[in-house]
Structure formats: C-alpha cells, structure tokens
Design a protein around this motif. Sequence first.
Motif, mmCIF file in Angstrom:
data_model
loop_
_atom_site.group_PDB
_atom_site.id
_atom_site.type_symbol
_atom_site.label_atom_id
_atom_site.label_comp_id
_atom_site.label_asym_id
_atom_site.label_seq_id
_atom_site.Cartn_x
_atom_site.Cartn_y
_atom_site.Cartn_z
ATOM 1 N N UNK A 1 56.398 -182.423 -7.206
ATOM 2 C CA UNK A 1 55.443 -183.042 -6.294
ATOM 3 C C UNK A 1 54.838 -182.006 -5.349
ATOM 4 N N UNK A 2 55.662 -181.115 -4.831
ATOM 5 C CA UNK A 2 55.159 -180.060 -3.961
ATOM 6 C C UNK A 2 54.136 -179.204 -4.696
ATOM 7 N N UNK A 3 54.454 -178.811 -5.922
ATOM 8 C CA UNK A 3 53.534 -177.985 -6.692
ATOM 9 C C UNK A 3 52.192 -178.660 -6.927
ATOM 10 N N UNK A 4 52.233 -179.961 -7.201
ATOM 11 C CA UNK A 4 50.980 -180.698 -7.410
ATOM 12 C C UNK A 4 50.132 -180.688 -6.142
ATOM 13 N N UNK A 5 50.777 -180.837 -4.977
ATOM 14 C CA UNK A 5 50.035 -180.816 -3.714
ATOM 15 C C UNK A 5 49.492 -179.413 -3.412
ATOM 16 N N UNK A 6 50.234 -178.384 -3.772
ATOM 17 C CA UNK A 6 49.735 -177.026 -3.571
ATOM 18 C C UNK A 6 48.474 -176.795 -4.409
ATOM 19 N N UNK A 7 48.487 -177.301 -5.636
ATOM 20 C CA UNK A 7 47.319 -177.141 -6.502
ATOM 21 C C UNK A 7 46.110 -177.874 -5.924
ATOM 22 N N UNK A 8 46.341 -179.074 -5.407
ATOM 23 C CA UNK A 8 45.238 -179.831 -4.804
ATOM 24 C C UNK A 8 44.687 -179.090 -3.585
ATOM 25 N N UNK A 9 45.584 -178.558 -2.746
ATOM 26 C CA UNK A 9 45.158 -177.851 -1.534
ATOM 27 C C UNK A 9 44.401 -176.566 -1.870
ATOM 28 N N UNK A 10 44.762 -175.930 -2.958
ATOM 29 C CA UNK A 10 44.091 -174.680 -3.346
ATOM 30 C C UNK A 10 42.652 -174.939 -3.756
ATOM 31 N N UNK A 11 42.399 -176.109 -4.323
ATOM 32 C CA UNK A 11 41.040 -176.457 -4.711
ATOM 33 C C UNK A 11 40.461 -175.491 -5.720
ATOM 34 N N UNK A 12 39.273 -174.940 -5.425
ATOM 35 C CA UNK A 12 38.573 -174.049 -6.356
ATOM 36 C C UNK A 12 38.980 -172.579 -6.201
ATOM 37 N N UNK A 13 39.799 -172.317 -5.214
ATOM 38 C CA UNK A 13 40.239 -170.935 -5.041
ATOM 39 C C UNK A 13 41.155 -170.511 -6.181
ATOM 40 N N UNK A 14 41.151 -169.225 -6.489
ATOM 41 C CA UNK A 14 42.073 -168.700 -7.491
ATOM 42 C C UNK A 14 43.454 -168.536 -6.864
#
Length: 323
Positions: A24-37
């Motif tokens: 769950x944490x990883x999924x939220x990190x991906x969402x927060x990163x957005x379009x950034x690499x």
Amino acid sequence: MAVDTFISGRGGGTDRPWAEAALLLGAHLEVARGRRKQSEVVEATNKRVSTSHYSRLERGEVRIDKPHIVSIILDALNIAPGTHRDHLTALAFAASKEGWASRFRSGHREVVPDSMLRLTSLEESATEFFVVDRNAIPGQLQTEAYSRLVTRYTLPASLRDAGLQEVVVGLRAERRTRFAGRLITDQPKGRFFVEEALLYADFGHPEVLIDQLQELLGLVENRALPVGIRVMTARAPLAVPVSTLTRLGFRKELADAVPDVIYNETGRTASFHRGSLPGINEVTDPDYVDLDDLIDNVLMRAPGYRDSRRLIENALMEAQLRL
C-alpha cells in the motif's frame, strides 16, 4: 488435516502484515511521484536512497528495515505534514515488522526466498484467494503426508537434503494452518483450480493420494466454508507460462483499500504484479493485465462444482483400486 483445528489472527488499521503495508505504501509513493521519473525523486533525496532501492520500495517488494528512510522520500515527494503523511509513516513502520515465515528463513534462503516471505505475509490479510497450481494440489489444501511426498519430488535435485526438506514441509504446514484458521475466523473466499492429471499423481504412494483426495472431497462437501475447488480439464495451453498463479484480493470497504496482487511462479522464477489503487490510479503493469485476463479464462473454462466433485470422486476410486 481437520479444518476445525486451525488457528489464525490479525489486527486492523495500520497494524497490517508487513507485505500489505509495503504494498500500500508503494502504491501511494507511485501516485505521489506522478509524472516525475524515479531518478528525479532519488536526486531530491540527495541520493541518500539508491534508485534500485526506491524502485523496490515503490513496487512494495521489500520489508522496510529502516522506516526513517521513508521520511526522506516523503520530503522528496513534497508530501507535507498532516494526516496523509502520518498514515504513510505508520505504514512504513508496519512494513518493518518481520512476518511469521522469517523464522524458517535463518540459514535457508535457498528454500525460503524473499518471494515466499512476501507471499505468506500477503496471505495473512487477503480476503480473496484465486489459486492455479499446475504442479501439485495447492499448498493451502495439502495434508501433511502429501506435502512431504510432494516436497521430496518437486524440490530441485540440488536442494534434496533432508534438513532442507523439513524446513519446506514445516513452512508449508504453518501456511496451511494459518489459511484454514482464517477460513473459520475471517471467512476469506478461496477458489482453487487443480489440473486433472494431479488427481492421479500418487508418486508411488497411492495411500497418501487417497487421504489427500478424501480431504479435497471433505472441503468440497463442506458448503459452510467459503472454498471452491475446480478441476481443470481443458487441454489448451495457458497463454502465459505458469506453474503456480495466485491472485490475492483485499478488503475494498476500507478507507485506504489495498490493490489486488497477482503472484506468478514459473519454475524457480517468481514475480509479483500490483493492480490499481482503488479509486486513485489505473493499472500500469501490463503483466498484471495479461495474467488477470488469463485468470478470467481459467474461470470460464473450468467445470462447475458438481462436475469437479465427480472428477475428484473418480480419481479417488481409481486410487483405491490401485492399493
């Protein structure tokens, strides 16, 4: 393997098994990163986190043995202090706890790999199990004698040491016990798909297979348990190479629901694929999409309850005749 002897237990909130919290944490990190690499996020941490480690954190692959590192990542992602950040920090600490399977790991990494530690942790809180096993009766449904027999014949030759076999059998027994205990307490739905040929594979010990088939029939006939067992009779090959395929679903009514996960094992190679974060993002893993489609195809092709029961009964009668 009497179902009423099994035990289980689980807390709620952020008191989650480590792999669920990490997922769950990883999924939220991906969402927060957005379009950034990912490399941009790593750069923003002043490289206090490596790109490979951040990538594994975002995929939810690893137990977070140093939760304070996540605070550095949250800063890099510009997640301000508040309820959301507090929740992600709590998930990081939940993801730092060792799971029950780790006690089988000491000195036995070759037979208890990282993938098994993660899978067993995810199973602790899953509310839906979809399992296709093309090598043996699925582990959650095995009797102890069958588990020992299958372990002896399915471990690679390089690992057929008596001590290593005992480690594998012990881990499988604990996994089976925990799953069956949850059938009584949490009532997760389990759907298990078995190759028809496996109902006849006695490895030279028909008496062991007879007990295993009787166990399967007992589960089939106990309609109070949320378990479905279907026999795969289709001869068409699966579109994706699979030896063991598992889809785990989690409670969707929670405010912070967990994405579904698909585990695919082919030979000695294992991989995890995360679905979408409910209500927030879409699936970006093409392998997840392909495997999910494969699962739908298996569901459509497999015989129903009555036909599957008849196929198990036929195999049982043939095994009894071989004694």
